[in-house]
Design an enzyme around this catalytic site. Structure first.
Site, PDB file in Angstrom:
ATOM      1  N   TYR A  82      25.186 -57.552  35.585  1.00  0.00           N
ATOM      2  CA  TYR A  82      26.324 -57.407  36.131  1.00  0.00           C
ATOM      3  C   TYR A  82      25.279 -58.204  37.649  1.00  0.00           C
ATOM      4  O   TYR A  82      24.663 -58.540  38.455  1.00  0.00           O
ATOM      5  CB  TYR A  82      25.543 -56.146  36.864  1.00  0.00           C
ATOM      6  CG  TYR A  82      25.917 -54.540  36.851  1.00  0.00           C
ATOM      7  CD1 TYR A  82      27.241 -54.690  36.133  1.00  0.00           C
ATOM      8  CD2 TYR A  82      25.250 -53.270  37.035  1.00  0.00           C
ATOM      9  CE1 TYR A  82      27.784 -53.891  35.067  1.00  0.00           C
ATOM     10  CE2 TYR A  82      25.885 -52.542  36.361  1.00  0.00           C
ATOM     11  CZ  TYR A  82      27.010 -52.671  35.243  1.00  0.00           C
ATOM     12  OH  TYR A  82      27.861 -51.465  34.784  1.00  0.00           O
ATOM     13  N   HIS A 150      25.690 -51.905  26.011  1.00  0.00           N
ATOM     14  CA  HIS A 150      26.750 -51.700  27.243  1.00  0.00           C
ATOM     15  C   HIS A 150      27.955 -52.407  26.273  1.00  0.00           C
ATOM     16  O   HIS A 150      27.897 -53.349  26.080  1.00  0.00           O
ATOM     17  CB  HIS A 150      25.764 -52.747  27.901  1.00  0.00           C
ATOM     18  CG  HIS A 150      26.913 -52.819  29.513  1.00  0.00           C
ATOM     19  ND1 HIS A 150      26.566 -53.684  29.965  1.00  0.00           N
ATOM     20  CD2 HIS A 150      28.248 -52.089  29.886  1.00  0.00           C
ATOM     21  CE1 HIS A 150      27.150 -53.967  32.002  1.00  0.00           C
ATOM     22  NE2 HIS A 150      28.408 -52.912  31.300  1.00  0.00           N
TER      23      HIS A 150
END
Length: 454
Positions: A82, A150
């Site tokens: 992110y 992830h």
């Protein structure tokens, strides 16, 4: 249709005091179950990223994080993928006021490993170890509460096994406490959860799915989702992105500094626009209905893989225990906001949802809130459900649709970097001066970027 009433402050003192730690123990090889302490509302910081905002460094991240803490939020979800999210969150948690008032043990930090860029993944033990170390440094902490692999759909099950094994080694060293997996396709998550239980004899602590329990897609609540995860021994299933990564908004998908990256096809976007018009005709905003429906419905639909952790009260400086809202396990959701007004509105919605739970009427009265808050919450729930059914009818064939992830022909372009500082091979974070400009798309002018997302 009536809007959410403004709640009055609690009658208890609002003077800041040092917050109590979340109870955790790892004595004699037995850890506190994640399902007994994970808060049911988690602040997601994917919005601290160039995907959702032109310049995340310009956001008041310190104010957002501080306000979230004062309103009872005790868990934050982030990722190295992110952009500057970990850095911005870590700096916000490192301010003198937060350090003094909210000791590290009073909140939980959740991050991820493995995803580097949109087309680069590294699940090797070496990368996992160095990625965790970097996250510890960025977040200014000596341990992480939960670390996910992830977006596991982009790698093989063998790679997932290697990464989870590495994370469990770090757990034994005290650097992390719980291990999970996350991604988009539910079938891949189910296959991985079952494989990990079969191959290691230990289930993963958590599975996070995104954009699969909202007004457009509710698959997570069925046999391919939470039921399969529960059978694989998963402790907690968290529901992220109740707006489908910004799809379920009147303004359309978000366009930040990286342009229009959303995977939803145009026909689905058109159907969502029609659903938004339907909500407008009843004096409601699509995103308001979407947020309320997803948070409120998952509280019960996700309870079988939920948590008895203390919920955020939604009120400044008012702690609320799980026992005060009925004592049952609650489905765990992840919210994301970019601006203070969005956080305030989300907290009001969450407070109203809690008021509608068992014992909500008594709790509201004892706290000095509106004595009819419980009744209002139940009425609001019924109204939202009616509109949700209308949205489902309008979406038609697009209801329950999942886009491909990864897209056909995907190739992992990551080339492992050898050496002690292999993780340094990742491109540096964009600074304010280097932040890219938005790329216009059809109907993209005037798009409101700061909304709750993944």
């Amino acid at each position: 249709m009536a809007s959410t009433p403004t709640e009055q402050p609690s009658s208890t003192s609002t003077f800041p005091s040092r917050q109590k730690p979340i109870p955790y123990s790892a004595a004699n090889g037995t850890r506190t179950p994640l399902s007994s302490i994970l808060p049911p509302l988690i602040f997601g910081t994917a919005t601290f990223n160039h995907q959702f905002n032109n310049d995340p460094f310009a956001l008041d991240t310190v104010g957002l994080v501080t306000s979230a803490l004062t309103h009872g939020i005790r868990a934050f979800d982030t990722s190295p993928y992110y952009g500057p999210s970990e850095q911005l969150l870590g700096d916000a948690l490192a301010t003198p006021f937060v350090r003094e008032t909210f000791p590290r043990a009073s909140y939980m930090l959740l991050t991820k490993v493995g995803r580097i860029k949109s087309d680069e993944f590294d699940y090797s033990a070496a990368w996992v170890r160095q990625s965790v170390q970097r996250s510890l440094e960025r977040l200014h902490t000596d341990y992480l509460d939960l670390v996910y692999c992830h977006d596991i759909e982009f790698v093989s099950l063998a790679e997932v096994l290697e990464a989870v094994t590495a994370l469990r080694e770090l757990r034994a060293e005290g650097k992390i406490r719980y291990v999970g997996i996350c991604g988009y396709p539910l079938d891949v998550l189910g296959d991985a959860a079952e494989m990990l239980l079969r191959e290691t004899g230990e289930p993963v602590d958590a599975v996070q799915s995104y954009a699969h329990f909202n007004l457009q897609n509710q698959t997570l609540g069925g046999p391919r989702g939470i039921e399969r995860f529960r059978a694989a021994g998963v402790g907690v299933t968290t529901n992220a992105s109740c707006l489908g990564m910004g799809l379920l908004r009147r303004e359309g998908v978000p366009v930040g500094g990286m342009g229009d990256w959303h995977p939803a096809p145009r026909a689905l976007r058109t159907a969502v626009h029609a659903a938004s018009d339907f909500c407008d005709s009843h004096s409601e905003k699509l995103e308001v209905i979407a947020i309320r429906w997803a948070l409120e419905t998952w509280v019960s639909a996700g309870a079988s893989c939920g948590s008895r952790g203390d919920p955020a009260s939604g009120l400044p400086w008012k702690h609320e225990s799980n026992s005060e809202v009925g004592g049952a396990a609650l489905g765990v959701s992840v919210i994301g906001v970019s601006h203070p007004a969005e956080l305030d509105k989300t907290m009001l919605v969450w407070r109203s949802i809690l008021d509608g739970l068992e014992g909500g009427e008594e709790t509201a009265v004892q706290a000095g809130r509106w004595y009819r808050a419980w009744e209002w919450s139940r009425s609001r729930r019924a109204a939202v459900r009616i509109l949700a059914e209308g949205v489902e009818e309008i979406l038609g064939e697009w209801f329950g649709y999942s886009w491909d992830s990864p897209e056909k022909g995907f190739v992992n372009k990551h080339k492992p970097v050898q050496g002690k500082n292999a993780v340094d091979g990742e491109p540096s974070l964009l600074t304010p001066a280097a932040s890219p400009e938005s790329k216009p798309v059809d109907g993209g002018e005037g798009v409101e970027k700061g909304i709750p997302l993944r």
